[in-house]
Design a protein around this motif. Structure first.
Motif, mmCIF file in Angstrom:
data_model
loop_
_atom_site.group_PDB
_atom_site.id
_atom_site.type_symbol
_atom_site.label_atom_id
_atom_site.label_comp_id
_atom_site.label_asym_id
_atom_site.label_seq_id
_atom_site.Cartn_x
_atom_site.Cartn_y
_atom_site.Cartn_z
ATOM 1 N N ARG A 163 51.668 55.729 -5.250
ATOM 2 C CA ARG A 163 50.371 55.153 -4.882
ATOM 3 C C ARG A 163 49.968 54.154 -5.960
ATOM 4 O O ARG A 163 50.122 54.425 -7.158
ATOM 5 C CB ARG A 163 49.333 56.283 -4.807
ATOM 6 N N ASP B 105 46.641 51.880 -7.169
ATOM 7 C CA ASP B 105 45.209 51.684 -6.945
ATOM 8 C C ASP B 105 44.808 50.243 -7.255
ATOM 9 O O ASP B 105 45.643 49.408 -7.625
ATOM 10 C CB ASP B 105 44.378 52.693 -7.751
ATOM 11 N N PHE C 151 45.504 59.544 -0.798
ATOM 12 C CA PHE C 151 45.574 58.129 -0.443
ATOM 13 C C PHE C 151 44.258 57.368 -0.585
ATOM 14 O O PHE C 151 44.258 56.138 -0.495
ATOM 15 C CB PHE C 151 46.083 57.982 0.995
ATOM 16 N N ALA D 127 44.310 54.453 -2.921
ATOM 17 C CA ALA D 127 45.429 53.524 -2.765
ATOM 18 C C ALA D 127 45.021 52.216 -2.100
ATOM 19 O O ALA D 127 44.318 52.210 -1.101
ATOM 20 C CB ALA D 127 46.536 54.192 -1.955
ATOM 21 N N LEU E 175 51.130 51.142 -1.293
ATOM 22 C CA LEU E 175 52.107 52.212 -1.454
ATOM 23 C C LEU E 175 53.443 51.561 -1.802
ATOM 24 O O LEU E 175 53.716 50.432 -1.408
ATOM 25 C CB LEU E 175 52.246 53.039 -0.179
#
Length: 241
Positions: free
Chosen positions: A175, A177, A206, A209, A212
């Motif tokens: 993930r 950010d 998630f 996120a 990905l």
């Protein structure tokens, strides 16, 4: 004829919709049909995965002096010739000016059409709240679709373009950010249609996120950071209002 029962017509209209060349009443009619026919939503998602990587792989191009006037004409802000009518769905696919196509590709790749289509479909068909990631390969090809119910713990994966996984290695999901921080999610099985169970609900995993990514890591290891380049990477979005 009922065009929604013809896969070849659906595919061509979805391609034009995502590229941005399906315009005016034809586009509105197609968007209305999206709310009633899941096959159209799937086709739009497929073309979004195909065309989306163009936005990141093609170098920026300087525009010519005559581009914006041509865009204005194609957008209806200046008189333009009207083509003779044909079968209604064929009119949707008539050739368009090059400037309109260029503008459509920009809009189609920058604006996340897939999210808009899913949201519209959700209002009519009560689709469950979900997180979805559309990832491309390192070459910019459609690579991997990642989806999970918002409050569920199961992640479903559809591999569009497989990558070779050497013996002793495994695919590993990460993930990313908005600050660029990378956090490990889970190892992934290799295969066209697979799923993995999370230790925590998808909402917690998630929610931070914006992207990905997937790398190849040593099987059985729990890496804190990726040790290899990403083989898949793409945007992650939420499918609810």
């Amino acid at each position: 004829m009922n065009w929604t029962h013809h896969p070849s017509v659906i595919d061509r209209l979805a391609a034009a919709y995502v590229a941005g060349t399906l315009r005016g009443p034809a586009r509105r009619r197609f968007e209305a049909a999206l709310q009633r026919h899941p096959a159209l939503v799937d086709a739009v998602n497929d073309w979004t995965a195909r065309l989306g990587p163009l936005h990141t792989t093609l170098p920026p191009q300087a525009t010519s002096a005559g581009l914006w006037p041509r865009i204005a004409r194609s957008a209806g802000l200046a008189p333009a010739p009207v083509a003779a009518p044909t079968t209604w769905w064929r009119r949707w696919l008539d050739p368009v000016p090059v400037a309109a196509l260029a503008m459509g590709l920009v809009v189609g790749s920058v604006v996340p059409v897939v999210w808009q289509a899913r949201l519209e479909a959700q209002r009519e068909m009560a689709l469950p709240d979900s997180y979805v990631g559309v990832l491309a390969t390192a070459k910019g090809e459609p690579g991997l679709i990642v989806s999970s119910l918002r409050r569920g713990k199961v992640v479903d994966l559809k591999q569009l373009t497989p990558v070779e996984v050497p013996q002793g290695k495994t695919l590993y999901l990460w993930r990313i950010d908005k600050a660029g921080a990378i956090t490990a999610v889970a190892p992934l099985p290799s295969g066209k249609f697979t799923r993995v169970t999370l230790d925590e609900p998808a909402e917690k995993v998630f929610f931070p996120a914006v992207e990905l990514a997937v790398s190849l890591e040593t099987a059985g290891a729990t890496p804190a950071i990726p040790t290899q380049p990403f083989v898949y990477r793409g945007l992650c979005g939420k499918l609810w209002r």
